[in-house]
Structure formats: structure tokens, C-alpha cells
Design a protein around this motif. Structure first.
Motif, PDB file in Angstrom:
ATOM      1  N   UNK A  95       0.812  -1.219   0.000  1.00 25.53           N
ATOM      2  CA  UNK A  95       0.000   0.000   0.000  1.00 25.53           C
ATOM      3  C   UNK A  95       0.840   1.262   0.000  1.00 25.53           C
ATOM      4  N   UNK A  96       2.135   1.140   0.339  1.00 22.90           N
ATOM      5  CA  UNK A  96       3.034   2.299   0.328  1.00 22.90           C
ATOM      6  C   UNK A  96       4.352   1.877  -0.296  1.00 22.90           C
ATOM      7  N   UNK A  97       4.651   2.424  -1.473  1.00 19.75           N
ATOM      8  CA  UNK A  97       5.844   2.000  -2.207  1.00 19.75           C
ATOM      9  C   UNK A  97       6.649   3.233  -2.621  1.00 19.75           C
ATOM     10  N   UNK A  98       7.927   2.984  -2.860  1.00 19.20           N
ATOM     11  CA  UNK A  98       8.825   4.063  -3.271  1.00 19.20           C
ATOM     12  C   UNK A  98       8.999   4.029  -4.779  1.00 19.20           C
ATOM     13  N   UNK A  99       8.769   5.169  -5.399  1.00 24.76           N
ATOM     14  CA  UNK A  99       8.986   5.281  -6.829  1.00 24.76           C
ATOM     15  C   UNK A  99       9.749   6.580  -7.075  1.00 24.76           C
ATOM     16  N   UNK A 100      10.982   6.446  -7.552  1.00 25.58           N
ATOM     17  CA  UNK A 100      11.813   7.621  -7.747  1.00 25.58           C
ATOM     18  C   UNK A 100      12.134   8.246  -6.404  1.00 25.58           C
ATOM     19  N   UNK A 101      11.878   9.543  -6.286  1.00 30.55           N
ATOM     20  CA  UNK A 101      12.206  10.248  -5.052  1.00 30.55           C
ATOM     21  C   UNK A 101      10.977  10.548  -4.205  1.00 30.55           C
ATOM     22  N   UNK A 102       9.910   9.741  -4.366  1.00 25.93           N
ATOM     23  CA  UNK A 102       8.709  10.015  -3.583  1.00 25.93           C
ATOM     24  C   UNK A 102       7.978   8.726  -3.223  1.00 25.93           C
ATOM     25  N   UNK A 103       7.123   8.851  -2.203  1.00 26.30           N
ATOM     26  CA  UNK A 103       6.262   7.746  -1.797  1.00 26.30           C
ATOM     27  C   UNK A 103       4.986   7.768  -2.627  1.00 26.30           C
ATOM     28  N   UNK A 127       7.603  -5.806   0.990  1.00 24.00           N
ATOM     29  CA  UNK A 127       7.226  -6.838   0.022  1.00 24.00           C
ATOM     30  C   UNK A 127       7.366  -6.337  -1.412  1.00 24.00           C
ATOM     31  N   UNK A 128       7.535  -5.034  -1.583  1.00 22.67           N
ATOM     32  CA  UNK A 128       7.715  -4.455  -2.912  1.00 22.67           C
ATOM     33  C   UNK A 128       9.207  -4.418  -3.227  1.00 22.67           C
ATOM     34  N   UNK A 129       9.627  -5.042  -4.313  1.00 20.56           N
ATOM     35  CA  UNK A 129      11.055  -5.195  -4.604  1.00 20.56           C
ATOM     36  C   UNK A 129      11.743  -3.856  -4.841  1.00 20.56           C
ATOM     37  N   UNK A 130      11.051  -2.910  -5.464  1.00 18.15           N
ATOM     38  CA  UNK A 130      11.665  -1.609  -5.712  1.00 18.15           C
ATOM     39  C   UNK A 130      11.861  -0.858  -4.392  1.00 18.15           C
ATOM     40  N   UNK A 131      10.869  -0.934  -3.529  1.00 19.89           N
ATOM     41  CA  UNK A 131      10.996  -0.284  -2.214  1.00 19.89           C
ATOM     42  C   UNK A 131      12.090  -0.948  -1.392  1.00 19.89           C
ATOM     43  N   UNK A 132      12.167  -2.280  -1.468  1.00 15.72           N
ATOM     44  CA  UNK A 132      13.217  -3.000  -0.745  1.00 15.72           C
ATOM     45  C   UNK A 132      14.600  -2.579  -1.256  1.00 15.72           C
ATOM     46  N   UNK A 133      14.715  -2.380  -2.554  1.00 13.64           N
ATOM     47  CA  UNK A 133      15.990  -1.909  -3.113  1.00 13.64           C
ATOM     48  C   UNK A 133      16.312  -0.497  -2.632  1.00 13.64           C
ATOM     49  N   UNK A 134      15.306   0.343  -2.533  1.00 15.84           N
ATOM     50  CA  UNK A 134      15.513   1.690  -2.007  1.00 15.84           C
ATOM     51  C   UNK A 134      16.004   1.619  -0.562  1.00 15.84           C
ATOM     52  N   UNK A 135      15.399   0.751   0.229  1.00 18.24           N
ATOM     53  CA  UNK A 135      15.810   0.597   1.622  1.00 18.24           C
ATOM     54  C   UNK A 135      17.267   0.127   1.728  1.00 18.24           C
TER      55      UNK A 135
END
Length: 651
Positions: A558-566, A610-618
């Protein structure tokens, strides 16, 4: 409030008429806002005629009886209350708990509880003991010197069952309240003997004036109860204040005294982020206020979980002083009351409570009490139906002519005392959300590579005697029945080194009481503190307001990171109050939710998305977590506690 009032002989004339039950149903709906359950109505049909027969057999026709008498400060109801006059000339009340039991299941492990059919309930002697305690300490003795007794009537119970219940109650204070079964409820050898067993042999009828006095007597905590509550709170290490917390307490007390001196209604708002000690300050203030003369304080919270935890810490004997604030203003709050409202950001504001610029029920509370102290963190508002702001409160005070004061808490007493971590999390879960990589050394923060790591990390801490819990966003179904066994609904699949893997855990139990046959599953209010809680996943509504040593946070889709924003994706939520919101409106609630979850632990936190892009950001922000090295934080024996009452070693 009560459903019926009259002498026993008057009740006997009505009890056989079916219209009497129908009238009781209508009055119940009128008084309590909801109709009685079919089960409750059936219990009236079975127990009320039996009670009348027993009382008449004992020669008690002229005593006054109240059916379903409500205890204002607790919301509980006494099945029947007999009123009479004792030999000393003082009024006397006999609380009667009625049961239709013929068999129940008892447990040595839980002597205070009884399983009757599918329900687990309090032992009836303990239950009636609670009523007696309330009436002794909430009916003002100076105005109305009431004597109170209690009796349990099991009108269908055989001798064997009664003997078991008596034996189970014999080891505690409930033993003073007689438990009477079928064989005890006959006029043998005489009606006088039955009246003695009921605790009524020495009572004479009360006149109508005396009954009216009882019904109009104000319910408020007695000086003895307040003094004991003050002593208990002062003696609890969990409520010890440090530094700025004690300064804030003194500022609040000063604001309260100033408001009393002015004689105007007042609002005091205490703001502070997670871990600044709002709850522990509120508890200490309750203790302070209990010690003041002519005091009538209350500690309220919209969170049933927090209320139950605080009652457990202080003691159930102070139930009316610490209560949940939801849809109604608690009875007994008067123009001299000081009300402490903890977790004010969770106060309900949904449409049927807010018809104008301010929530109706909260407005009534503020208008009724002399001083209301609200403990607030606007960034913990996690639902559109809850919460209000400092600005709203100040504007309301101006409109109503109330005085207003604001106290801001700054020092951090959770998260190992790390103000840096709190600030970093505040910035991370901000709509802009741009933060540097975490480089702090005063808080154990890392990223888990997979949920299996989270599980091992949490289990390891619990085996070492340190509290650790797993929390998650509400992104999985929650269809488990209210009683165990719980379904493993939080399910996460990932590709491990040896192929596909799946991790699954149940949500925390939705039941408010621990299940009789599953003591390993804590009830919802005690998920954060009781053994077994680490085996379930806590949601925001269970974790908010609580604190434990170590915490794992699972971020859903429900909350994912895309680029420089949530980016908010409400369609991924399983929360019916949130999933249909527009994305931009959902965003702030999601950010607040994960901020709250990320600030529950006093020692360390692990994240996983659980979101791979957000996990990569973390991975660019958090240190990697090597499970073989364990955690960097010092291991302690901290207990999970209500918000702000733990983590002292790290302050």
C-alpha cells in the motif's frame, strides 16, 4: 439506569406477563441505544421468574428490587439489586448475579474464569465481587452511607457444580460472596434460613424516599479509592518520570491549578512524538490528582488496548478511573473533574459524531469537565474517522470561551533515547521522504533480506527473555475467527538461494479475552505484552500506544517508493475504512501508520518491504543485517509496556 424497579411482590404480579419482557426490551433499547441480544432476553425469561420465586420463598416480598441496574462509571450491569434497611438504620444493597448454569468447565490454570457453553466468562463470585467493590467506592458515603453485599444465585445448578465453584473461589477475596445452587434456594428448614443464605435476613423494607435517594445519589470515586490509586501509581516503577517528563507534569499541574483559580473551563494540550512519555505522564498526573482534596479525575483513552493494559498495571479495582472513551461521555464526569485524554489523536470524529466544526462527543466532554488535558501526536492519526489537531482544539477553546495552554514534549525516551532515529523516521515517512543513509550508532536499525530473517530475529530475542514483536501494514486479509486456532493469513513468498520460499503468520487475535483452551494465544489487548504474541503479526490498531524492546516492520504494497517520492496504493489495503480513499488522501494515513509501527521498539527495529523496488531503495538507507551476528543493541530484560513506560535504561 435500570430496566425495572419495584417491590418483590409487585414484580411477582408482572413477571408472568409476556408484555413485561417486551416492555423490558423496549426500555433496554431506549436506555442503551441498542436492542438486547436474543440470548440476554432468554436469560431474563429463565432467571427473573426463578428469582421472584426464591425471594418470595424467603419472605422478602417487601424489599425493593432493581433489574439490570447499570453501574455508571463502568458500563456494567447488575442482574438484580435488592434494596433494604439494615439493623443499624443505614441503607443496604445486595447485588445478585443470576446464572442458569447446569454444567460448566473449570481450569486450575485460570481460576478466575469459567467456560459456559461456547463463552468464557468471569467466575460469578469474582463478578459480583466487582459490583460490590464499585458500589462501596463510587457511591458517596458522606451523602449516602450504603452497606453493600453480594450473592450468586445459580438457580438450576446441581450441588456438585456449586461445590466446584465454591472451591475455586475459596482462595481469594471472592470467597466472601456466597454461591448458592438449586439445593440452597429452598426455604429449608425455614424461610428465615433461606433469607440468611441470601444475605437479606436482617433487612427491613426501605421507604420510597430512601429508594429515591439511592437512585439519585451521585456516583464518584471515594476519597479512599483515590488515595489508594495515588499510592499505587506512585509506587509503580513503570510510571517513574525523568527529566523533561517531570517538568511537563509540573507544567500541566500548574495549568490545572491556574484554570481552577480562574474558575473557567480549560483545555491543556500536551504534544509530543512517539516515546516522549505522553502516557506515563498521564498516569502520574492521575496519581497526583487522586491525592488532591475533593478530586474527581479520570484517565480516558480511545484505545481499548491501552485502557486494558493500564488497568492491568494499576489494578482492576480502579476500573472506573481508567476507562475507554468512544461514543459517549463517561458518566460521573462533573464540573469539578479533571479529565486526562491520552491518545487524543485517536478520538473518534466520524460523521455521526461530528455535525459541525468540532466532534460532538469530544465537545461534550470538554464542556462537561473543569479541565481537560489532551495528549496528542497529529502524525499518529491513521484513519479518516479519527483524530484532531492542535489548531482545532485551540479554535474550539476560543469559540467556547475556554482558557487554553499548550505544552510540547521534546526529549526522546524510547528508541534507545535516540532523538536522531526519531527525527530520521519522521523525515523518512514524510510525503517528500528524502533522508540520508542511516549512520547512527545509538539505535539498532537494519534491513532484513527476507521475512524469514525477521522471524528468526524476533524469535531469538524472545528466547533470550527480551520482548520482540512483528508488525505489518494492513495489506493481508483478516478472516480468522475470533477464537483460535488463528489462520496464517499474512503470507509472503520470495525467491531464496535454494528456490521459492513462503513465510506465513496469523494476525493477532481479535478476541478481547484469552481463549479458555488456547492460553498460548494472547488476547488482542495483550498481544504486545503476553507470552505468544511474537507468534502473531500485530496491526496498527493493536500496536499503537504500545512499546516493546525489538520490533520488525513489514511494509506491504500500500506504500511504495517510486523515484524520489512515496506512492500510495490504497487498492492494496485490506482496511475497509481506507481502501476506497483517493490515493493522495490515503498517502498521509499510510505514512503515519508506518511511522507509528517504526517507533514501537525501545532497542532496535528491522524493516522489510514486500515491494522489490521499495526493498531496493531501503538497501541504500539501512545497514545490511547479518543474522549470524545477531543485533547490535544491548540485550536487556525489558518488558513490553504501554507507550512511554519502558525503555528507561536507554533514555
Amino acid at each position: 439506569m435500570h430496566l425495572y424497579g419495584g417491590t418483590v411482590v409487585e414484580l411477582a404480579r408482572h413477571i408472568g406477563d409476556e408484555t413485561f419482557i417486551a416492555a423490558a426490551e423496549r426500555r433496554f433499547t431506549h436506555l442503551f441505544g441498542v436492542p438486547p441480544s436474543a440470548q440476554e432476553v432468554n436469560s431474563w425469561r429463565r432467571s427473573w421468574p426463578a428469582l421472584v420465586k426464591i425471594l418470595q420463598a424467603a419472605g422478602l416480598d417487601d424489599l425493593y428490587v432493581l433489574l439490570e441496574y447499570s453501574l455508571p462509571a463502568t458500563g456494567e450491569r447488575i442482574d438484580a439489586l435488592l434494596l433494604g434497611t439494615g439493623t443499624n438504620g443505614h441503607p443496604c444493597a445486595v447485588a445478585i448475579e443470576l446464572k442458569q448454569w447446569t454444567h460448566v468447565q473449570l481450569s486450575r490454570l485460570r481460576p478466575g474464569m469459567v467456560r459456559a457453553g461456547k463463552r468464557v466468562v468471569q467466575h460469578p463470585a469474582r463478578q459480583v465481587g466487582g459490583y460490590v467493590h464499585y458500589l462501596r467506592h463510587w457511591v458517596t458515603q458522606d451523602d449516602y452511607p450504603l452497606t453493600v453485599r453480594g450473592t450468586v444465585i445459580l438457580h438450576d445448578a446441581p450441588a456438585g457444580l456449586v461445590a466446584e465453584l465454591r472451591a475455586q473461589a475459596a482462595r481469594g477475596p471472592a470467597a466472601r460472596h456466597p454461591v448458592l445452587g438449586r439445593d440452597d434456594l429452598t426455604p429449608h428448614p425455614t424461610p428465615q434460613a433461606l433469607a440468611e443464605r441470601l444475605g437479606c435476613a436482617d433487612l427491613s423494607p426501605s421507604g420510597s424516599h430512601e429508594v429515591e435517594r439511592f437512585l439519585k445519589t451521585q456516583h464518584r470515586p471515594s476519597p479512599a479509592l483515590l488515595e489508594r490509586a495515588g499510592d499505587v501509581i506512585e509506587g509503580r516503577d513503570a510510571f517513574t518520570l525523568i527529566g523533561d517528563q517531570d517538568l511537563a507534569r509540573q507544567e500541566v499541574l500548574h495549568a490545572v491549578e491556574a484554570a481552577r483559580a480562574r474558575g473557567t473551563k480549560s483545555i491543556v494540550v500536551v504534544t509530543g512524538g512517539p516515546g516522549t512519555g505522553k502516557t506515563v505522564i498521564a498516569c502520574r498526573l492521575l496519581g497526583d490528582l487522586c491525592r488532591q482534596p475533593d478530586s474527581n479525575p479520570r484517565l480516558l483513552s480511545p484505545s481499548g488496548t491501552l485502557t486494558r493494559q493500564l488497568r492491568r498495571t494499576v489494578g482492576d479495582g480502579f476500573q472506573g478511573l481508567i476507562t475507554t472513551f468512544l461514543n459517549n461521555v463517561p458518566t460521573g464526569i462533573t464540573s469539578d473533574s479533571v479529565v486526562l485524554l491520552d491518545e487524543a489523536h485517536r478520538a473518534r470524529t466520524y460523521p455521526d459524531h461530528q455535525h459541525g466544526v468540532f466532534p460532538v462527543t469530544l465537545g461534550k466532554l470538554l464542556g462537561q469537565a473543569a479541565v481537560t488535558v489532551l495528549f496528542l501526536d497529529e502524525r499518529q492519526i491513521v484513519r479518516p474517522t479519527e483524530g484532531l489537531t492542535l489548531q482545532q482544539l485551540e479554535q474550539h477553546a476560543q469559540r467556547c470561551g475556554f482558557s487554553f495552554a499548550h505544552i510540547d514534549l521534546i526529549s526522546q525516551f524510547r528508541c534507545n533515547g535516540s532523538g536522531a532515529y526519531q527525527q530520521w523516521i519522521d523525515n523518512l515517512f514524510h510525503p517528500a521522504g528524502r533522508v540520508p543513509a542511516w549512520e547512527g550508532s545509538d539505535y539498532d536499525l537494519a534491513l532484513a533480506a527476507d521475512p524469514g530473517q525477521l522471524g528468526h530475529w524476533v524469535t531469538g530475542h524472545n528466547r533470550s527473555g527480551v520482548t520482540a514483536r512483528i508488525t505489518a501494514g494492513f495489506c493481508w486479509p483478516w478472516d480468522s475467527p475470533p477464537t483460535p486456532p488463528l489462520l496464517p493469513e499474512v503470507t509472503i513468498a520470495w525467491d531464496g538461494p535454494n528456490g521459492p520460499r513462503t513465510w506465513a503468520r496469523p494476525w493477532n487475535s481479535r478476541a478481547d479475552e484469552q481463549h479458555f483452551d488456547h492460553p498460548e494465544v494472547p488476547a488482542r489487548p495483550f498481544w504486545a505484552t503476553d507470552t505468544g504474541g511474537h507468534e502473531q503479526v500485530g496491526c496498527i490498531y493493536t500496536a499503537q500506544g504500545m512499546e516493546y524492546a525489538y520490533n520488525a516492520v513489514v511494509m506491504g504494497g500500500d506504500l511504495v517508493r517510486r523515484g524520489d517520492q512515496w506512492i500510495a496504493r490504497p487498492e492494496e489495503s485490506r482496511d475497509p475504512q481506507l481502501r476506497d480513499l483517493p490515493s493522495q488522501r490515503y498517502l498521509q494515513y499510510a505514512l503515519n501508520t508506518y511511522r507509528v509501527l517504526a517507533t514501537r521498539a525501545s532497542r532496535g527495529t528491522r524493516f522489510y518491504s514486500t515491494d522489490t523496488i521499495t526493498q531496493s531503495y531501503f538497501q541504500t538507507l539501512f545497514p545490511s543485517h547479518d543474522e549470524s551476528m545477531g543485533s547490535r543493541g544491548a540485550r536487556t530484560n525489558d518488558l513490553a509496556t504501554p507507550d512511554g513506560a519502558a525503555g528507561r535504561a536507554g533514555a
